[in-house]
Scaffold this active site. Sequence first.
Site, short mmCIF file in Angstrom:
data_model
loop_
_atom_site.label_atom_id
_atom_site.label_comp_id
_atom_site.label_asym_id
_atom_site.label_seq_id
_atom_site.Cartn_x
_atom_site.Cartn_y
_atom_site.Cartn_z
N CYS A 22 17.07 33.53 0.42
CA CYS A 22 17.08 32.12 -0.01
C CYS A 22 17.43 31.17 1.13
O CYS A 22 17.24 29.96 1.02
CB CYS A 22 18.05 31.95 -1.16
N HIS B 56 20.86 24.89 -2.13
CA HIS B 56 20.06 25.95 -2.73
C HIS B 56 20.18 25.84 -4.25
O HIS B 56 21.26 25.59 -4.78
CB HIS B 56 20.56 27.31 -2.24
N ASN C 289 15.49 29.49 -9.55
CA ASN C 289 15.76 29.81 -8.15
C ASN C 289 14.45 30.30 -7.51
O ASN C 289 14.00 31.41 -7.79
CB ASN C 289 16.84 30.89 -8.10
#
Length: 339
Positions: A122, A266, A296
């Site tokens: 990520c 994030h 996500n």
Amino acid sequence: MSHSQPVTVPCVMKIAGTGSYVPERVLTNADLEKLVETTDEWIMSRTGIKERRIAAEGEATSDLATKAALRAMEAAGVTAEEIDLIIVGTISPDTFFPSTACHVQRNLGAVKAVAFDVSAACAGFLYAMQIARQFINGGTRKTALIIGADKLSGMVNWQDRNTCVLFGDGAGAAILTAKEPNDGDPSGVLSSVMASDGRLTDILSVPGGGSAIPITPENADQRLNTIHMQGREVFKAAVKYTLEACEQVIERAGLKADDIALIIPHQANVRIVDAIRERLGLPPERAFLNLQKYGNTSGAAVAIALDEAVRSGVVKKGDNILLVAFGAGFAWSASVIKW
Ligand code: COA
């Protein structure tokens, strides 16, 4: 283990344009209620996610990445021929090799670029940004295309409620260009952190399918080629390292937390974002959130959020913005950017 190596080179790089793309298909929490034992209420209260996008059959990570790239190129007014560096942050490459970046290069016709991938989960987009920044500051490249792109829908075990509710597919991109150091334009990266902690490789991984544990007919039923996660451990590491990184980049930029107009974090879990924002002493409106729409999207998440924040006018010229991401590795990165 030290996580605080400063990036000290003077900044001669600016973000000339951003772009993003998410697939059309929407998978809602109500849809997931039909797949696994879960509820919209549980997912919303534990994560903040309402729905996510799922790539179409045959739509590869490089297809998502190429669409985001074209939008960033249009915003920056940059042609494919002008791009001399392409870095894709991804953990769901089209193929083990060649790199997804080479697939994107072919799609765009960016014949002058050197293209490669970076694996930082990520944190992939922010790792790509820091690597491109070194090339530009070093004077060897002038126009970089950086992309965060992931199609985790193909790596999720759709029978595992601990993970399948969290992820979605998408891509975000930015064009970075060189600028004169004394051109009077203060925009650019003010400070950065890039870090990793390999002691935490086991808390979030796809354990099988690589050279360590090939998938065989004997182990195929264990679903080792899907995401395995210790959720609480990931949560704790994310809050600890992300907060540490935010404090470091704010201090190195010579700023106070209150000088940050917007955190673009994030997009994993609203509770992680809230924990960090609250510890920095900032109100809710200072953190940009779109995880309710996309879940996500791994390496794409910060890039998509940055593009949406820029295009919607939430980010204004002169603002100090803080980008921060964390993920499997454990790997994390943060930057303060004057817009
Ligand atoms: N629906 C309903 N119940 C669920 C569920 C779901 N989708 N997923 C897990 N549960 C259950 C668990 O089985 C557990 O049940 P038990 O107490 O009977 O064992 C219960 O909910 C609580 O689980 P817990 O792990 O304590 O929940 P949590 O508050 O920690 O939230 C996460 C779980 C995964 C949302 C949270 O830990 C998290 O977000 N971690 C970080 C994950 C992440 O960001 N990963 C990507 C990093 S880039």
